[in-house]
Design an enzyme around this catalytic site. Sequence first.
Site, PDB file in Angstrom:
ATOM      1  N   ALA A  32      63.105  14.520  44.317  1.00 48.28           N
ATOM      2  CA  ALA A  32      62.943  15.372  45.504  1.00 48.28           C
ATOM      3  C   ALA A  32      61.928  16.500  45.338  1.00 48.28           C
ATOM      4  O   ALA A  32      61.504  17.100  46.320  1.00 48.28           O
ATOM      5  CB  ALA A  32      64.304  15.970  45.888  1.00 48.28           C
ATOM      6  N   ARG A 110      49.508  -0.811  40.579  1.00 48.24           N
ATOM      7  CA  ARG A 110      50.919  -0.367  40.633  1.00 48.24           C
ATOM      8  C   ARG A 110      51.676  -0.899  39.425  1.00 48.24           C
ATOM      9  O   ARG A 110      52.565  -0.249  38.902  1.00 48.24           O
ATOM     10  CB  ARG A 110      51.572  -0.798  41.946  1.00 48.24           C
ATOM     11  CG  ARG A 110      51.003  -0.059  43.168  1.00 48.24           C
ATOM     12  CD  ARG A 110      51.657  -0.559  44.428  1.00 48.24           C
ATOM     13  NE  ARG A 110      51.118   0.029  45.655  1.00 48.24           N
ATOM     14  CZ  ARG A 110      49.984  -0.362  46.239  1.00 48.24           C
ATOM     15  NH1 ARG A 110      49.243  -1.316  45.699  1.00 48.24           N
ATOM     16  NH2 ARG A 110      49.579   0.209  47.359  1.00 48.24           N
ATOM     17  N   ASP A 173      53.207   0.234  54.752  1.00 48.10           N
ATOM     18  CA  ASP A 173      52.255  -0.834  55.086  1.00 48.10           C
ATOM     19  C   ASP A 173      52.260  -1.091  56.598  1.00 48.10           C
ATOM     20  O   ASP A 173      51.213  -1.326  57.204  1.00 48.10           O
ATOM     21  CB  ASP A 173      52.619  -2.117  54.318  1.00 48.10           C
ATOM     22  CG  ASP A 173      52.675  -1.856  52.820  1.00 48.10           C
ATOM     23  OD1 ASP A 173      51.764  -1.182  52.308  1.00 48.10           O
ATOM     24  OD2 ASP A 173      53.652  -2.288  52.160  1.00 48.10           O
ATOM     25  N   HIS A 200      54.698  -5.194  48.116  1.00 45.82           N
ATOM     26  CA  HIS A 200      53.982  -3.920  48.291  1.00 45.82           C
ATOM     27  C   HIS A 200      53.021  -3.693  47.124  1.00 45.82           C
ATOM     28  O   HIS A 200      53.236  -2.829  46.287  1.00 45.82           O
ATOM     29  CB  HIS A 200      54.973  -2.752  48.428  1.00 45.82           C
ATOM     30  CG  HIS A 200      54.257  -1.437  48.542  1.00 45.82           C
ATOM     31  ND1 HIS A 200      53.542  -1.075  49.665  1.00 45.82           N
ATOM     32  CD2 HIS A 200      54.101  -0.424  47.667  1.00 45.82           C
ATOM     33  CE1 HIS A 200      52.991   0.110  49.487  1.00 45.82           C
ATOM     34  NE2 HIS A 200      53.304   0.527  48.271  1.00 45.82           N
TER      35      HIS A 200
HETATM   36  P1  NAD Z   1      55.103  12.788  41.973  1.00 44.63           P
HETATM   37  O1  NAD Z   1      54.718  12.755  40.551  1.00 44.63           O
HETATM   38  O2  NAD Z   1      54.445  13.777  42.853  1.00 44.63           O
HETATM   39  O3  NAD Z   1      56.676  12.968  42.126  1.00 44.63           O
HETATM   40  C1  NAD Z   1      57.563  12.194  41.405  1.00 44.63           C
HETATM   41  C2  NAD Z   1      58.770  13.031  41.106  1.00 44.63           C
HETATM   42  O4  NAD Z   1      59.697  12.228  40.405  1.00 44.63           O
HETATM   43  C3  NAD Z   1      58.464  14.261  40.225  1.00 44.63           C
HETATM   44  O5  NAD Z   1      58.936  15.433  40.853  1.00 44.63           O
HETATM   45  C4  NAD Z   1      59.220  13.979  38.950  1.00 44.63           C
HETATM   46  O6  NAD Z   1      59.753  15.142  38.330  1.00 44.63           O
HETATM   47  C5  NAD Z   1      60.332  13.078  39.474  1.00 44.63           C
HETATM   48  N1  NAD Z   1      60.984  12.310  38.442  1.00 44.63           N
HETATM   49  C6  NAD Z   1      60.453  11.701  37.359  1.00 44.63           C
HETATM   50  N2  NAD Z   1      61.423  11.126  36.631  1.00 44.63           N
HETATM   51  C7  NAD Z   1      62.591  11.369  37.257  1.00 44.63           C
HETATM   52  C8  NAD Z   1      63.940  11.045  37.003  1.00 44.63           C
HETATM   53  N3  NAD Z   1      64.292  10.337  35.948  1.00 44.63           N
HETATM   54  N4  NAD Z   1      64.870  11.475  37.879  1.00 44.63           N
HETATM   55  C9  NAD Z   1      64.524  12.187  38.965  1.00 44.63           C
HETATM   56  N5  NAD Z   1      63.266  12.538  39.256  1.00 44.63           N
HETATM   57  C10 NAD Z   1      62.315  12.129  38.407  1.00 44.63           C
HETATM   58  O7  NAD Z   1      54.840  11.302  42.544  1.00 44.63           O
HETATM   59  P2  NAD Z   1      54.813  10.830  44.077  1.00 44.63           P
HETATM   60  O8  NAD Z   1      53.426  10.915  44.582  1.00 44.63           O
HETATM   61  O9  NAD Z   1      55.903  11.522  44.827  1.00 44.63           O
HETATM   62  O10 NAD Z   1      55.173   9.265  43.920  1.00 44.63           O
HETATM   63  C11 NAD Z   1      56.434   8.861  43.469  1.00 44.63           C
HETATM   64  C12 NAD Z   1      56.509   7.342  43.369  1.00 44.63           C
HETATM   65  O11 NAD Z   1      56.408   6.739  44.669  1.00 44.63           O
HETATM   66  C13 NAD Z   1      55.389   6.705  42.551  1.00 44.63           C
HETATM   67  O12 NAD Z   1      55.915   5.675  41.741  1.00 44.63           O
HETATM   68  C14 NAD Z   1      54.463   6.131  43.594  1.00 44.63           C
HETATM   69  O13 NAD Z   1      53.676   5.088  43.111  1.00 44.63           O
HETATM   70  C15 NAD Z   1      55.466   5.676  44.635  1.00 44.63           C
HETATM   71  N6  NAD Z   1      54.943   5.437  45.986  1.00 44.63           N
HETATM   72  C16 NAD Z   1      55.434   4.373  46.672  1.00 44.63           C
HETATM   73  C17 NAD Z   1      55.014   4.113  47.960  1.00 44.63           C
HETATM   74  C18 NAD Z   1      55.572   2.957  48.721  1.00 44.63           C
HETATM   75  O14 NAD Z   1      54.995   2.586  49.758  1.00 44.63           O
HETATM   76  N7  NAD Z   1      56.686   2.382  48.331  1.00 44.63           N
HETATM   77  C19 NAD Z   1      54.057   4.959  48.553  1.00 44.63           C
HETATM   78  C20 NAD Z   1      53.592   6.040  47.836  1.00 44.63           C
HETATM   79  C21 NAD Z   1      54.020   6.268  46.528  1.00 44.63           C
HETATM   80  C1  LMR Z   2      50.692   3.332  48.618  1.00 42.52           C
HETATM   81  O1  LMR Z   2      50.667   2.218  49.151  1.00 42.52           O
HETATM   82  O2  LMR Z   2      50.061   4.309  49.072  1.00 42.52           O
HETATM   83  C2  LMR Z   2      51.586   3.551  47.426  1.00 42.52           C
HETATM   84  O3  LMR Z   2      52.104   2.355  46.957  1.00 42.52           O
HETATM   85  C3  LMR Z   2      50.974   4.381  46.358  1.00 42.52           C
HETATM   86  C4  LMR Z   2      49.865   3.695  45.625  1.00 42.52           C
HETATM   87  O4  LMR Z   2      49.936   3.634  44.387  1.00 42.52           O
HETATM   88  O5  LMR Z   2      48.907   3.247  46.247  1.00 42.52           O
END
Ligand code: NAD
Ligand code: LMR
Length: 338
Positions: A32, A110, A173, A200
């Site tokens: 969070a 990814r 997406d 994804h």
């Molecule tokens: P970020 O680094 O800004 O935030 C991630 C957070 O996770 C950090 O605050 C970190 O402290 C926390 N964290 C790490 N280990 C943890 C644990 N064991 N328990 C609880 N919290 C923990 O990264 P972000 O930009 O928020 O991205 C987070 C993830 O979401 C990445 O893996 C990214 O690739 C993914 N993502 C997915 C999609 C999708 O479409 N599904 C889109 C964007 C990003």
């Molecule tokens: C996205 O689609 O933006 C996320 O999966 C983050 C990434 O790594 O591109």
Amino acid sequence: MLSSLRATASRSLTRSLASQQQRGFKCSVLGAAGGIGQPLSLLLKLNPRVTELTCYDVAPVTPGVAADLSHCSSNSKCTGYSGEDLKKALDGCQVVVIPAGVPRKPGMTRDDLFNTNASIVKNLVAACAEACPKACLLIISNPVNSTVPIASEVLKSKGVYDPKKLFGVTTLDVVRARTFIAQAKGLDVNKVTIPVIGGHAGTTIVPLISRAEPKVSFPDAERDALTNRIMFGGDEVLKAKAGGGSATLSMAFAGAEFADKVMAALDGKTGITECTFVESTVTSSKFFSSPVTLGKNGVEQIHGYGEVNAYEQKLINDMLPDLTAQVEKGIKWAQENK
Ligand code: NAD
Ligand code: LMR
């Protein structure tokens, strides 16, 4: 006589208001304090379906993030936890959204996140299995094509796996596809619908432009460019942020939208169908994103991807081996790392 009529009318008004009243949900965001986690928590704090929001992250700032959110004048309570307090955050939750983990840097796929994020997702889902085994789990952490199968194996090993309640969030997406099509055709984005199926990651993301509503058509070169832009939308943001992370705000928007749909369906609203990455028999891949009707118990019906044109069928056929390998990689890792 008049007063008894008034009493009856008032009782039936109370009943009708009560039947319209939304059930309150306790939700948690794990990760969070991060780039996605903070705006996602804000959007959930403002969602009228949420009565209690817990924010958890390993970062010590998390109780502060929650204190900040708790001043927003919406009808929900917000508390923050870090460190050892994960189970306190999860206790009694009906919906848990997981964006915890590392994001990509330019030049990474990814799948390059697998080694770090697999264990993060495994440990968080194991805690969910113990503290809120009946919750719907919405997995955002990448690589989604592998982290969702990992989550399923963890839940199975704890004896609480309900495939109806495990979702990979692929809404970004769909959000991108809606946005890019609306821009290309000058349409109201809120009236555009389009299924985006598969997984994804890169080419596993398959937008079914032939099935967009309202109907749209493009010359082949434009269709190819649009398809490619939807498949690689994440890379577009990654490049634009130039080392500053991947998509966060659009993901928070998409995650909040999907969580809202899940809660609405749990609450009894019918006719909600969303693309999401779930355990599936639609293709040979054990997990696949296709339109899914949501209901009071989570997944109600998984739909096939329906009629597609030859171009789209080739995209599906070509990517299935990759998607299957990424799914199997997650399953194998989880089985070997119990
Ligand atoms: P970020 O680094 O800004 O935030 C991630 C957070 O996770 C950090 O605050 C970190 O402290 C926390 N964290 C790490 N280990 C943890 C644990 N064991 N328990 C609880 N919290 C923990 O990264 P972000 O930009 O928020 O991205 C987070 C993830 O979401 C990445 O893996 C990214 O690739 C993914 N993502 C997915 C999609 C999708 O479409 N599904 C889109 C964007 C990003
Ligand atoms: C996205 O689609 O933006 C996320 O999966 C983050 C990434 O790594 O591109």
